[in-house]
Motif scaffolding. Structure first.
Motif, PDB file in Angstrom:
ATOM      1  N   ILE A  13       0.893  -1.170   0.170  1.00 30.32           N
ATOM      2  CA  ILE A  13      -0.080   0.007  -0.034  1.00 30.32           C
ATOM      3  C   ILE A  13       1.077   1.295  -0.191  1.00 30.32           C
ATOM      4  N   LYS A  14       0.549   2.385  -0.617  1.00 29.58           N
ATOM      5  CA  LYS A  14       1.232   3.472  -0.600  1.00 29.58           C
ATOM      6  C   LYS A  14       1.030   4.368   0.821  1.00 29.58           C
ATOM      7  N   LEU A  15       2.061   4.744   1.076  1.00 31.61           N
ATOM      8  CA  LEU A  15       1.973   5.514   2.520  1.00 31.61           C
ATOM      9  C   LEU A  15       1.263   6.751   2.220  1.00 31.61           C
ATOM     10  N   SER A  16       1.000   7.326   1.161  1.00 33.49           N
ATOM     11  CA  SER A  16       0.275   8.643   0.862  1.00 33.49           C
ATOM     12  C   SER A  16      -1.302   8.357   1.006  1.00 33.49           C
ATOM     13  N   ASP A  17      -1.465   6.957   0.840  1.00 31.90           N
ATOM     14  CA  ASP A  17      -3.067   6.786   0.936  1.00 31.90           C
ATOM     15  C   ASP A  17      -3.516   6.434   2.380  1.00 31.90           C
ATOM     16  N   LEU A  18      -2.487   6.340   3.231  1.00 31.02           N
ATOM     17  CA  LEU A  18      -3.010   6.406   4.733  1.00 31.02           C
ATOM     18  C   LEU A  18      -3.105   7.836   5.127  1.00 31.02           C
ATOM     19  N   LYS A  19      -4.069   7.979   5.892  1.00 31.14           N
ATOM     20  CA  LYS A  19      -4.445   9.287   6.667  1.00 31.14           C
ATOM     21  C   LYS A  19      -3.379   9.589   7.973  1.00 31.14           C
ATOM     22  N   LEU A  20      -2.509  10.113   7.618  1.00 36.01           N
ATOM     23  CA  LEU A  20      -1.596  10.206   8.778  1.00 36.01           C
ATOM     24  C   LEU A  20      -1.190  11.677   8.595  1.00 36.01           C
ATOM     25  N   ASP A  21      -0.927  12.112   9.885  1.00 38.57           N
ATOM     26  CA  ASP A  21      -0.280  13.427  10.145  1.00 38.57           C
ATOM     27  C   ASP A  21       1.065  13.389  10.269  1.00 38.57           C
ATOM     28  N   THR A  22       1.810  14.446  10.572  1.00 39.62           N
ATOM     29  CA  THR A  22       3.413  14.613  10.643  1.00 39.62           C
ATOM     30  C   THR A  22       3.859  13.811  11.848  1.00 39.62           C
ATOM     31  N   HIS A  23       2.982  13.703  12.967  1.00 37.34           N
ATOM     32  CA  HIS A  23       3.617  12.851  14.270  1.00 37.34           C
ATOM     33  C   HIS A  23       3.230  11.395  13.631  1.00 37.34           C
ATOM     34  N   ALA A  24       2.067  11.070  13.359  1.00 37.96           N
ATOM     35  CA  ALA A  24       1.754   9.510  13.038  1.00 37.96           C
ATOM     36  C   ALA A  24       2.681   9.026  11.886  1.00 37.96           C
ATOM     37  N   ASP A  41       5.638   9.846  11.132  1.00 44.08           N
ATOM     38  CA  ASP A  41       7.028   9.587  11.629  1.00 44.08           C
ATOM     39  C   ASP A  41       7.125   8.386  12.587  1.00 44.08           C
ATOM     40  N   LYS A  42       5.875   8.114  13.337  1.00 47.39           N
ATOM     41  CA  LYS A  42       5.925   6.975  13.937  1.00 47.39           C
ATOM     42  C   LYS A  42       5.597   5.853  13.282  1.00 47.39           C
ATOM     43  N   PHE A  43       4.764   5.747  12.280  1.00 49.83           N
ATOM     44  CA  PHE A  43       4.569   4.702  11.387  1.00 49.83           C
ATOM     45  C   PHE A  43       5.736   4.240  10.756  1.00 49.83           C
ATOM     46  N   LEU A  44       6.545   5.077  10.181  1.00 51.39           N
ATOM     47  CA  LEU A  44       7.732   4.704   9.451  1.00 51.39           C
ATOM     48  C   LEU A  44       8.866   4.036  10.438  1.00 51.39           C
ATOM     49  N   ARG A  45       8.692   4.387  11.791  1.00 52.12           N
ATOM     50  CA  ARG A  45       9.679   3.810  12.608  1.00 52.12           C
ATOM     51  C   ARG A  45       9.147   2.475  13.020  1.00 52.12           C
ATOM     52  N   LEU A  46       7.939   2.261  13.154  1.00 55.92           N
ATOM     53  CA  LEU A  46       7.285   0.752  13.407  1.00 55.92           C
ATOM     54  C   LEU A  46       7.586  -0.143  12.299  1.00 55.92           C
ATOM     55  N   ILE A  47       7.303   0.184  11.119  1.00 55.20           N
ATOM     56  CA  ILE A  47       7.660  -0.670   9.991  1.00 55.20           C
ATOM     57  C   ILE A  47       9.111  -0.713   9.458  1.00 55.20           C
ATOM     58  N   ALA A 106      -2.643  -2.920  13.245  1.00 54.86           N
ATOM     59  CA  ALA A 106      -1.911  -2.157  14.587  1.00 54.86           C
ATOM     60  C   ALA A 106      -0.820  -1.124  14.459  1.00 54.86           C
ATOM     61  N   CYS A 107      -0.055  -1.188  13.325  1.00 59.16           N
ATOM     62  CA  CYS A 107       0.784  -0.040  13.071  1.00 59.16           C
ATOM     63  C   CYS A 107       0.151   1.216  12.863  1.00 59.16           C
ATOM     64  N   TYR A 108      -0.863   1.257  12.147  1.00 57.97           N
ATOM     65  CA  TYR A 108      -1.777   2.243  11.723  1.00 57.97           C
ATOM     66  C   TYR A 108      -2.368   3.071  13.178  1.00 57.97           C
ATOM     67  N   HIS A 109      -3.108   2.208  13.917  1.00 58.12           N
ATOM     68  CA  HIS A 109      -3.625   2.792  15.060  1.00 58.12           C
ATOM     69  C   HIS A 109      -2.384   3.180  16.212  1.00 58.12           C
ATOM     70  N   GLU A 110      -1.313   2.282  16.239  1.00 57.63           N
ATOM     71  CA  GLU A 110      -0.326   2.432  17.279  1.00 57.63           C
ATOM     72  C   GLU A 110       0.540   4.005  16.764  1.00 57.63           C
ATOM     73  N   SER A 111       0.377   4.438  15.597  1.00 58.92           N
ATOM     74  CA  SER A 111       1.074   5.554  14.920  1.00 58.92           C
ATOM     75  C   SER A 111       0.353   6.732  15.623  1.00 58.92           C
ATOM     76  N   TRP A 112      -1.040   6.638  15.554  1.00 57.15           N
ATOM     77  CA  TRP A 112      -1.797   7.746  16.184  1.00 57.15           C
ATOM     78  C   TRP A 112      -1.842   7.892  17.610  1.00 57.15           C
ATOM     79  N   GLY A 113      -1.209   7.104  18.308  1.00 58.64           N
ATOM     80  CA  GLY A 113      -1.192   7.291  19.558  1.00 58.64           C
ATOM     81  C   GLY A 113      -0.046   8.205  20.335  1.00 58.64           C
ATOM     82  N   TYR A 114      -0.265   8.873  21.521  1.00 54.74           N
ATOM     83  CA  TYR A 114       0.630   9.918  21.882  1.00 54.74           C
ATOM     84  C   TYR A 114       1.002   9.735  23.161  1.00 54.74           C
ATOM     85  N   GLU A 115       2.104   9.349  23.385  1.00 50.26           N
ATOM     86  CA  GLU A 115       2.710   9.172  24.872  1.00 50.26           C
ATOM     87  C   GLU A 115       3.052  10.343  25.464  1.00 50.26           C
TER      88      GLU A 115
END
Length: 342
Positions: free
Chosen positions: A185-196, A198-204, A238-247
């Motif tokens: 899947i293309k990363l641009s097709d996922l609805k992610l903000d700057t923080h999400a 960055d976190k998504f790329l670190r998870l994958i 799991a990676c998508y929803h975890e990237s939206w989490g804010y610790e």
């Protein structure tokens, strides 16, 4: 003739037997005192036995092969309607298979166990496939007219799942490689903000290709394909929803702790905005929130300058990034392009 046989044992007679033998070969029975006395049967080897008539073996007529009686205009679907083991009497082809020493032809199709080991596709001839497609066409739906290009398909169906099927000679039809499932899947097709993002790329980690903007997740740890398909869907979710989490500790992060250069959070953006305001003779005092909310795309050639600065810091200093930065600054300031002397 009678013979008396006695067996002795110390202390007295143990046993007594009387054996009688026939005295002539002609008699088998005597009459004594009006009673029949049974004698031993006499073996007469001179007597001719009845001769049994020898049976004559009948030869069974073997009918000719079906291939000798086939018509050239017959329907092959009636001869070989479905998948089954190889039958040489039904295949009008000179098929050979097997290993033999050099100089000899491989064994023919009759009494050939090699041809019976592997599955065949003799039932999937083009006319049979066409007939089967016509039969199941009434159960199919029409292809959507809007999906007439690859771009339209990627837009409406951005998720791509890749699997493979194999046909091989083995005791089982299940190939171990057929369980592998690839999700893209293309990363641009996922609805992610700057923080999400960055976190998504670190998870994958290394599953993202920056050149093609594709996220590729492969699963082969489960024994069945459906299990691996469920697993890759779970990983993406799991990676998508975890990237939206804010610790809580993420709020304590400063610019010095950032792993990448963010133009919108650094002094470069403020310098660009102040230069733009001075060029337009606008003297304003902006707050930090005003600087963050200011859209630099409204400044001519500012977007290209922003990309060049981020590339210079994030991709390290190189000849390519320096040329890109030089060209963007010249466009921003309205200077002519640098001429290269040859």
């Amino acid at each position: 003739m009678s013979v008396l046989i006695r067996h002795y044992k110390p202390g007295g007679i143990y046993n007594t037997k009387i054996w009688r033998f026939a005295s002539t070969t002609a008699e088998s029975t005597k009459q004594t005192n009006g009673e029949d006395e049974e004698e031993f049967r006499v073996l007469d080897i001179l007597k001719k036995k009845d001769r049994f008539q020898r049976k004559v073996a009948r030869k069974t007529e073997v009918p000719p092969d079906r291939t000798d009686k086939m018509r050239t205009d017959q329907s092959w679907g009636n001869v070989w309607p479905g998948p089954r083991s190889f039958q040489p009497s039904s295949v009008p082809l000179p098929i050979r298979q097997g290993y033999v020493p050099k100089g000899q032809a491989p064994p023919g199709k009759k009494a050939n166990a090699e041809l019976m080991k592997i599955p065949n596709f003799l039932h999937l001839t083009p006319p049979v496939i066409k007939t089967q497609c016509e039969a199941i066409k009434k159960f199919c739906t029409e292809w959507p007219k809007l999906l007439n290009s690859e771009e339209a398909i990627e837009k409406h169906y951005p998720l791509e799942v890749i699997t493979s099927d194999y046909c091989h000679a083995s005791p089982t039809i299940r190939n171990p490689l057929s369980r592998v499932v690839i999700l893209r899947i293309k990363l641009s097709d996922l609805k992610l903000d700057t923080h999400a993002r960055d976190k998504f790329l670190r998870l994958i980690d290394d599953r993202y290709n920056q050149e093609t903007d594709l996220v590729t997740i492969t699963a082969d740890r489960c024994p069945v394909r459906q299990q691996n398909l469920d697993y890759v869907n779970y990983l993406l979710t799991a990676c998508y929803h975890e990237s939206w989490g804010y610790e809580d500790w993420e709020g304590e992060k400063t610019l010095e702790d950032m792993e990448y250069y963010d133009f919108d959070l650094n002094q470069s953006k403020k310098n660009l905005i102040n230069w733009h305001l001075q060029c337009n003779n606008e003297r304003q005092t902006l707050s930090d929130n005003d600087y963050k909310s200011f859209d630099v795309s409204s400044i001519p050639n500012a977007t290209e300058y922003k990309d060049a600065v981020c590339s210079l810091f994030n991709d390290a200093e190189s000849e390519h990034t320096l040329k890109k930065y030089d060209a963007s600054v010249r466009k921003l300031l309205g200077l002519p392009e640098k001429k290269i002397l040859t």
